[in-house]
Design a protein around this motif. Structure first.
Motif, short mmCIF file in Angstrom:
data_model
loop_
_atom_site.label_atom_id
_atom_site.label_comp_id
_atom_site.label_asym_id
_atom_site.label_seq_id
_atom_site.Cartn_x
_atom_site.Cartn_y
_atom_site.Cartn_z
N VAL A 175 31.98 5.28 -92.76
CA VAL A 175 31.55 3.88 -92.80
C VAL A 175 32.44 3.05 -91.86
CG1 VAL A 175 31.11 1.92 -94.31
CG2 VAL A 175 30.86 4.25 -95.21
N GLU A 176 31.83 2.58 -90.78
CA GLU A 176 32.57 1.84 -89.75
C GLU A 176 32.54 0.35 -90.07
OE1 GLU A 176 31.17 2.86 -85.86
OE2 GLU A 176 32.61 1.59 -84.81
N TYR A 177 33.61 -0.34 -89.76
CA TYR A 177 33.64 -1.79 -89.98
C TYR A 177 33.85 -2.52 -88.66
CZ TYR A 177 38.75 -0.95 -89.83
OH TYR A 177 40.02 -0.56 -89.46
N VAL B 135 37.74 4.04 -88.40
CA VAL B 135 38.46 2.99 -87.68
C VAL B 135 38.09 3.02 -86.20
CG1 VAL B 135 40.76 2.16 -87.00
CG2 VAL B 135 40.41 3.13 -89.28
N ASP B 136 37.53 1.93 -85.72
CA ASP B 136 37.28 1.78 -84.28
C ASP B 136 38.36 0.81 -83.80
OD1 ASP B 136 36.34 0.47 -81.85
OD2 ASP B 136 34.41 1.42 -82.19
N LEU B 137 39.14 1.24 -82.81
CA LEU B 137 40.30 0.43 -82.43
C LEU B 137 39.94 -0.98 -81.97
CD1 LEU B 137 42.64 2.99 -80.63
CD2 LEU B 137 42.62 2.25 -83.00
N GLY B 138 38.73 -1.16 -81.46
CA GLY B 138 38.33 -2.49 -80.97
C GLY B 138 37.77 -3.39 -82.05
N HIS B 139 37.70 -2.90 -83.28
CA HIS B 139 37.03 -3.67 -84.33
C HIS B 139 38.02 -4.39 -85.25
CE1 HIS B 139 32.97 -1.33 -84.03
NE2 HIS B 139 33.43 -1.75 -82.86
N HIS B 140 38.98 -5.06 -84.63
CA HIS B 140 39.98 -5.80 -85.40
C HIS B 140 40.21 -7.15 -84.74
CE1 HIS B 140 40.69 -1.51 -86.10
NE2 HIS B 140 40.96 -1.89 -87.33
N PHE C 119 38.36 8.27 -86.02
CA PHE C 119 38.58 7.21 -85.04
C PHE C 119 37.50 7.08 -84.02
CE2 PHE C 119 42.83 7.16 -86.45
CZ PHE C 119 43.25 5.90 -86.13
N HIS C 120 37.27 5.84 -83.64
CA HIS C 120 36.60 5.55 -82.38
C HIS C 120 37.68 4.96 -81.49
CE1 HIS C 120 32.13 5.26 -83.79
NE2 HIS C 120 32.64 6.48 -83.86
N PHE C 121 38.10 5.73 -80.51
CA PHE C 121 39.17 5.27 -79.62
C PHE C 121 38.62 4.43 -78.47
CE2 PHE C 121 41.19 9.23 -81.23
CZ PHE C 121 42.37 8.69 -81.68
N ILE D 207 35.89 9.20 -78.79
CA ILE D 207 36.02 8.04 -77.91
C ILE D 207 34.78 7.17 -78.10
CG2 ILE D 207 36.02 7.32 -75.48
CD1 ILE D 207 37.67 9.84 -74.95
N ASP D 208 34.97 5.87 -78.17
CA ASP D 208 33.82 4.97 -78.21
C ASP D 208 34.13 3.82 -77.25
OD1 ASP D 208 31.55 3.58 -78.75
OD2 ASP D 208 32.09 2.98 -80.79
N ALA D 209 33.87 4.06 -75.99
CA ALA D 209 34.19 3.07 -74.98
C ALA D 209 32.97 2.86 -74.10
CB ALA D 209 35.38 3.54 -74.15
MN MN Z 1 32.55 2.36 -82.77
#
Ligand code: MN
Ligand code: RM4
Ligand code: MN
Length: 437
Positions: free
Chosen positions: A225-227, A260-265, A287-289, A335-337
């Motif tokens: 579950v991604e936030y 955790v997606d690093l860009g989602h904060h 992770f989604h880096f 990776i999610d870039a």
């Molecule tokens: Mn993502």
């Protein structure tokens, strides 16, 4: 038979021959050896570091192989993959060079595998398998009955929720055919204006919908579950932060975890602390880096804030070791870039290198000394210990691990020297448009 023939022709279309990589490595070997020895001599866990680096793989999402864009425009590059098969082929290129990208993550319906058996065979030929499958209820598809304009799993209308649940179950089925083991759910559900939504009801609807999806998961599957705090909704997001995701994943049960997606904060968030606590609870899915300066920028991993990446890996290593977890497989690494101005393959190679560098640095942290410093409240020493690891140039270790795995000492340089993009342009043409964002 037809599809078999197709696979063979396809692979011969773009495949990196190992001897070409070996040849490049050979040319650089003595220089590498000098650098490697100078860092190796000071390490007392060299074998462990090399072994762990060799085992570490990061999944590549199928939507990352084409040029990305923004809402203002998209400037395509040449030789972009025109089909799922060509995307797999591109991941094969990345993996042949870095030996650290042995899986691909599909986004449905952007990349529907028409013939799972031949897709699996093609991937296997390139040493690849399938990572998590991703559902998409943030866009309306052609011929879709009901709209997701006002959300999907949280929608006020039960019929819309049902449609979104069914889509997720269909995605699980695609994933089962590919031997994936996880469903990754990211919702754009939220509200744009105060008063638009009853937060409690939206959350409860989401939970109920996820429970139905959860019930359809095979025994050995997980749901991640991604936030995300904002975008495309700008007032509230129904799964806006790790607390909300954790609440859902803990109510759902052991097969549900938080992604955790690093860009989602929001700016300044202490992501490493979130990671540490989720790991402690056994709720860190993976992770989604990417990297970010302002928001969900989806920039190359390590391009903006490599120190933060190191601190995250430091918590990951510490937390995984505390629970006796296998680093390479315990959680999902992906990776999610989005690659808007660089060659996507080069960008992905850079991201994977950045991840391996941060991981290697984290493996170098003197844990015993750090624990002692923490016990003595020796703040200055604790910082020295972390930065000693962070400031070590671990690139020769990453290169050595790649070499031992049969990859390139310097993957991006090899990609350029082998003129892979030129070959792809010759095969696929200058103006191709990959599916995805
Ligand atoms: Mn993502
Ligand atoms: C979202 C999120 C998801 C990704 C989509 C395309 O912001 O990061 O993981 O699937 O973008
Ligand atoms: Mn994102």
């Amino acid at each position: 038979m037809g599809s078999l023939l197709f696979i063979i022709i396809f692979i011969s279309a773009m495949r990196i021959e190992k001897y070409t990589v070996d040849e490049l490595n050979h040319q650089q070997h003595s220089k590498h050896q000098r650098k490697f020895e100078s860092v190796a001599v000071d390490l007392n866990n060299l074998d462990e570091v090399l072994e762990k680096l060799s085992m570490f793989n990061i999944a590549i999402p199928s939507w990352a192989l084409g040029t990305g864009g923004t809402r203002f425009g998209r400037f395509s590059g040449g030789g972009e993959p025109r089909s799922l098969e060509e995307k797999i082929e591109d991941v094969g290129v990345i993996h042949a060079l870095n030996k650290s990208s042995n899986s691909i993550s599909l986004h449905i319906p952007w990349d529907i595998p028409q013939n799972a058996a031949s897709i699996r065979a093609l991937a296997a030929q390139l040493g690849l398998h399938f990572d998590a499958v991703n559902s998409n209820t943030f866009q309306d598809q052609k011929d879709q009955k009901l709209s997701y304009k006002f959300g999907s799993l949280h929608h006020v209308d039960k019929a819309v929720r049902k449609q979104a649940v069914e889509h997720n179950i269909e995605v699980i089925k695609y994933g089962m055919d590919l031997d994936s083991k996880a469903l990754s759910v990211w919702l754009s559900d939220g509200s744009n204006f105060p008063g638009q939504l009853n937060f409690r009801k939206a959350f409860q609807n989401t939970l109920e919908s996820l429970q139905e999806i959860y019930a359809a998961l095979p025994d050995d599957w997980k749901v991640w579950v991604e936030y995300k705090p904002y975008e495309p909704n700008f007032y509230s997001t129904t799964i806006g932060d790790w607390g909300q995701s954790y609440l859902l994943s803990s109510k759902l049960g052991p097969k549900a975890q938080t992604l955790v997606d690093l860009g989602h904060h929001l700016q300044g968030t202490n992501i490493e602390q979130i990671v540490s606590l989720l790991l402690m609870e056994g709720k860190l899915a993976g992770f989604h880096f990417n990297d970010s300066k302002y928001g969900d920028d989806d920039l190359t991993v390590g391009s903006i804030n490599p120190y933060q990446l190191f601190l995250i890996f430091n918590e990951l290593v510490e937390g995984m070791d505390a629970r006796g977890m296998e680093h390479a497989t315990a959680i999902g690494w992906m990776i999610d870039a989005s690659h808007n101005v660089k060659d996507p393959i080069e960008d992905l190679l850079q991201s994977v290198q950045a991840i391996k560098i941060a991981y290697a640095q984290a493996l170098l942290v003197d844990k015993t000394a750090l624990q002692a410093a923490q016990k003595n409240n020796d703040v200055a020493l604790a910082q020295e210990i972390l930065q000693q690891a962070y400031r070590t140039d671990v690139r020769p270790l990453v290169a050595e691990a790649s070499l031992r795995n049969g990859g390139a000492l310097n993957p991006i340089e090899a990609y350029r020297k082998l003129q892979v993009r030129d070959q792809l342009i010759r095969e696929r043409g200058l103006k191709t448009v990959a599916t995805g964002l």
